[in-house]
Design a protein around this motif. Structure first.
Motif, mmCIF file in Angstrom:
data_model
loop_
_atom_site.group_PDB
_atom_site.id
_atom_site.type_symbol
_atom_site.label_atom_id
_atom_site.label_comp_id
_atom_site.label_asym_id
_atom_site.label_seq_id
_atom_site.Cartn_x
_atom_site.Cartn_y
_atom_site.Cartn_z
ATOM 1 N N ALA A 186 70.719 23.600 -13.540
ATOM 2 C CA ALA A 186 70.252 23.014 -12.280
ATOM 3 C C ALA A 186 71.345 23.097 -11.212
ATOM 4 O O ALA A 186 71.068 23.376 -10.041
ATOM 5 N N ALA A 187 72.593 22.868 -11.618
ATOM 6 C CA ALA A 187 73.699 22.946 -10.662
ATOM 7 C C ALA A 187 73.890 24.365 -10.152
ATOM 8 O O ALA A 187 74.107 24.585 -8.956
ATOM 9 N N GLU A 188 73.793 25.338 -11.057
ATOM 10 C CA GLU A 188 73.927 26.742 -10.646
ATOM 11 C C GLU A 188 72.846 27.107 -9.639
ATOM 12 O O GLU A 188 73.115 27.766 -8.622
ATOM 13 N N GLU A 189 71.602 26.680 -9.904
ATOM 14 C CA GLU A 189 70.503 27.005 -8.985
ATOM 15 C C GLU A 189 70.700 26.337 -7.626
ATOM 16 O O GLU A 189 70.247 26.863 -6.601
ATOM 17 N N ALA A 190 71.359 25.181 -7.627
ATOM 18 C CA ALA A 190 71.597 24.461 -6.368
ATOM 19 C C ALA A 190 72.891 24.888 -5.688
ATOM 20 O O ALA A 190 73.217 24.390 -4.612
ATOM 21 N N GLY A 191 73.634 25.807 -6.319
ATOM 22 C CA GLY A 191 74.895 26.272 -5.743
ATOM 23 C C GLY A 191 76.000 25.236 -5.820
ATOM 24 O O GLY A 191 76.926 25.240 -5.012
ATOM 25 N N GLU A 192 75.933 24.360 -6.814
ATOM 26 C CA GLU A 192 76.927 23.300 -6.983
ATOM 27 C C GLU A 192 77.861 23.640 -8.142
ATOM 28 O O GLU A 192 77.469 24.295 -9.110
ATOM 29 N N ALA A 193 79.088 23.156 -8.058
ATOM 30 C CA ALA A 193 80.053 23.314 -9.139
ATOM 31 C C ALA A 193 80.046 22.049 -9.980
ATOM 32 O O ALA A 193 80.487 20.989 -9.536
ATOM 33 N N LEU A 194 79.529 22.158 -11.185
ATOM 34 C CA LEU A 194 79.423 20.999 -12.070
ATOM 35 C C LEU A 194 80.635 20.999 -13.001
ATOM 36 O O LEU A 194 80.599 21.518 -14.105
ATOM 37 N N THR A 195 81.711 20.403 -12.541
ATOM 38 C CA THR A 195 82.960 20.387 -13.285
ATOM 39 C C THR A 195 83.353 18.949 -13.629
ATOM 40 O O THR A 195 82.846 17.986 -13.034
ATOM 41 N N VAL A 196 84.269 18.822 -14.567
ATOM 42 C CA VAL A 196 84.786 17.501 -14.914
ATOM 43 C C VAL A 196 85.436 16.856 -13.697
ATOM 44 O O VAL A 196 85.230 15.668 -13.422
ATOM 45 N N ALA A 197 86.209 17.634 -12.957
ATOM 46 C CA ALA A 197 86.872 17.095 -11.764
ATOM 47 C C ALA A 197 85.847 16.556 -10.768
ATOM 48 O O ALA A 197 86.043 15.488 -10.172
ATOM 49 N N ARG A 198 84.754 17.275 -10.598
ATOM 50 C CA ARG A 198 83.706 16.832 -9.670
ATOM 51 C C ARG A 198 83.064 15.530 -10.165
ATOM 52 O O ARG A 198 82.810 14.603 -9.373
ATOM 53 N N LEU A 199 82.791 15.437 -11.450
ATOM 54 C CA LEU A 199 82.166 14.239 -11.991
ATOM 55 C C LEU A 199 83.112 13.036 -11.928
ATOM 56 O O LEU A 199 82.682 11.914 -11.671
ATOM 57 N N LEU A 200 84.392 13.285 -12.163
ATOM 58 C CA LEU A 200 85.362 12.187 -12.088
ATOM 59 C C LEU A 200 85.446 11.613 -10.678
ATOM 60 O O LEU A 200 85.683 10.412 -10.505
ATOM 61 N N GLN A 201 85.242 12.468 -9.684
ATOM 62 C CA GLN A 201 85.252 11.985 -8.300
ATOM 63 C C GLN A 201 84.170 10.943 -8.064
ATOM 64 O O GLN A 201 84.333 10.047 -7.244
#
Length: 225
Positions: free
Chosen positions: A84-99
């Motif tokens: 879903a993140a890839e289709e939305a052009g989002e980077a789904l990373t640990v760093a992003r989630l920690l934010q």
């Protein structure tokens, strides 16, 4: 106290258990907030995407922050979050989630609910395991009493121990009332899993987390250092 809630698979009742835990904690006079860092299968609303699990956590939390503090990253398609993140052009990373987690609401207890099972993919080679490691919270494992649950639970518990995180406890759920030998499965898990069982949430077609809260014994959680 901080806890990370994971499951042996998807649809095992992680959100139900997390909400019941929130109610059990609040019944002791302590504040508690549930967080869902990422969720797929969300619906559009005038205020943005809203996920059913995120809304349930918000309703069970006190203090009740803004929805975005509970579920900072939501995707509409009901598919694996990394897709879903890839289709939305989002980077789904640990760093992003920690934010989205680190500056979250302040409470006596913060319960972070993962997605699916222990090693659901994020971006690249990262998985939910990497998020759990970055948080370094004790883990609660949700196990649905159904065919295959013993193997899945033991493999998950072994992996949690292998990466050095404490398995604080586990909770049994019963999503399928027609599943045979639930009691035998429960007894086997209680004997083999290396952590105490907080409780067993019996099947209910319309479960109310507040009513299920007394079925969870918080005194079985290890005392934080």
């Amino acid at each position: 106290m901080n806890l990370f809630i994971t499951g042996t698979d998807t649809e095992v009742g992680k959100t139900l258990v997390t909400c019941a835990l929130l109610h059990a904690i609040r019944a002791r006079g302590e504040t508690a907030v549930g967080l869902k860092p990422v969720a797929s299968g969300s619906r559009p609303t005038p205020d943005g995407l809203r996920n059913e699990d995120g809304e349930a956590l918000l309703a069970a939390s006190s203090p009740g922050p803004a929805y975005a503090a509970i579920n900072p990253l939501a995707f509409e398609p009901a598919i694996a979050p990394h897709i879903a993140a890839e289709e939305a052009g989002e980077a789904l990373t640990v760093a992003r989630l920690l934010q989205g987690i680190t500056p979250g609401p302040v409470a006596d207890w913060r319960l972070v609910e993962g997605v699916g099972g222990w090693r659901v993919p994020l971006s690249g080679r990262e998985t939910m395991e990497d998020l759990a490691l970055a948080l370094d919270y004790p883990v609660i494992l949700v196990v649905a009493l159904r065919l295959g649950c013993i193997n899945h639970a033991l493999l998950t518990a072994d992996r949690i121990a292998q990466v050095g995180l404490p398995l604080a406890s586990w909770v049994a759920t019963e999503p399928d009332p027609e599943q045979s030998h639930r009691q035998e499965n429960f007894q086997t898990l209680a004997r083999l899993l290396p952590a105490p069982c907080l409780g067993r949430l019996r099947h209910n077609p319309r479960p109310d987390p507040a009513e299920l809260a007394p079925d969870l014994d918080l005194n079985r959680l290890p005392t934080p250092p």
